[in-house]
Enzyme design. Structure first.
Site, mmCIF file in Angstrom:
data_model
loop_
_atom_site.group_PDB
_atom_site.id
_atom_site.type_symbol
_atom_site.label_atom_id
_atom_site.label_comp_id
_atom_site.label_asym_id
_atom_site.label_seq_id
_atom_site.Cartn_x
_atom_site.Cartn_y
_atom_site.Cartn_z
ATOM 1 N N SER A 49 0.802 -1.232 0.000
ATOM 2 C CA SER A 49 0.000 0.000 0.000
ATOM 3 C C SER A 49 0.831 1.277 0.000
ATOM 4 C CB SER A 49 -0.965 0.020 1.181
ATOM 5 O OG SER A 49 -0.294 0.278 2.391
ATOM 6 N N LYS A 95 0.688 4.593 6.746
ATOM 7 C CA LYS A 95 0.022 5.469 5.776
ATOM 8 C C LYS A 95 0.650 6.854 5.809
ATOM 9 C CE LYS A 95 -2.961 2.273 4.844
ATOM 10 N NZ LYS A 95 -2.764 1.486 3.651
#
Length: 186
Positions: A49, A95
């Site tokens: 990701s 993230k």
């Protein structure tokens, strides 16, 4: 006839030596626990990701002092506890914060917009392929996070689970520390 008595002074010396080792180990354990809990730790990247910035298997040096010194800000790569209701294999996510409290964020035509301006994102190598995201204003005490991999379904982030309370942010990723040949600042 005289009896031989064991030398108790030698036994006391061994006992003192053992107690000194036990105390040293306890102090070291307490120091390591406090450092890990409040200052920093190392965390491994799992998944794709955050490509192309971070790769599966890399280890990150995580600075936990952000809660005491400087709050997490736009552009920071952070480790956060997975918000309730997310479908993740890990209890933690890595993230990038793309919007902070008071920011309006949305996605249009594959581009990220923050406060009406297209965000400069040199850390990603593709447009956002997951479609449109309607404007959302980030509430006080929350952040909006996204993975750097913007390909379709590549990142489970705020576009799917919404804004994240700052209290779920564990720390800021400062460096990639493993493998050594990939050592770099983030």
């Amino acid at each position: 006839m005289t009896e031989a008595r064991p030398d108790h002074a030698e036994d006391r010396g061994v006992g003192r030596e053992i107690w000194a080792w036990v105390k040293a180990l306890l102090i070291a354990l307490i120091v390591v626990t406090l450092v890990h809990q409040f200052l920093f730790h190392v965390s491994a990247v799992r998944g794709a990701s955050m490509l192309p910035t971070l790769h599966d298997g890399e280890w990150l040096f995580i600075n936990k002092t952000i809660h005491f010194l400087k709050p997490p800000g736009r552009g920071d790569v952070v480790v956060l506890r997975s918000p309730e209701g997310t479908e993740t294999e890990s209890p933690f996510l890595v993230k990038r914060i793309v919007a902070v409290a008071g920011d309006e964020v949305h996605v249009r035509k594959g581009k990220l917009f923050v406060n009406g301006q297209e965000a400069a994102e040199p850390y990603t190598d593709s447009t956002i392929q997951d479609g449109r995201f309607e404007p959302l204003t980030v509430d006080e005490g929350y952040v909006f996070v996204m993975g750097d991999n913007r390909r379709r379904y590549a990142s489970n982030d705020s576009r799917s689970f919404g804004t994240v309370p700052v209290t779920l942010v564990v720390g800021r990723a400062e460096w990639v520390v493993w493998p050594f040949r990939q050592w770099r600042s983030l």
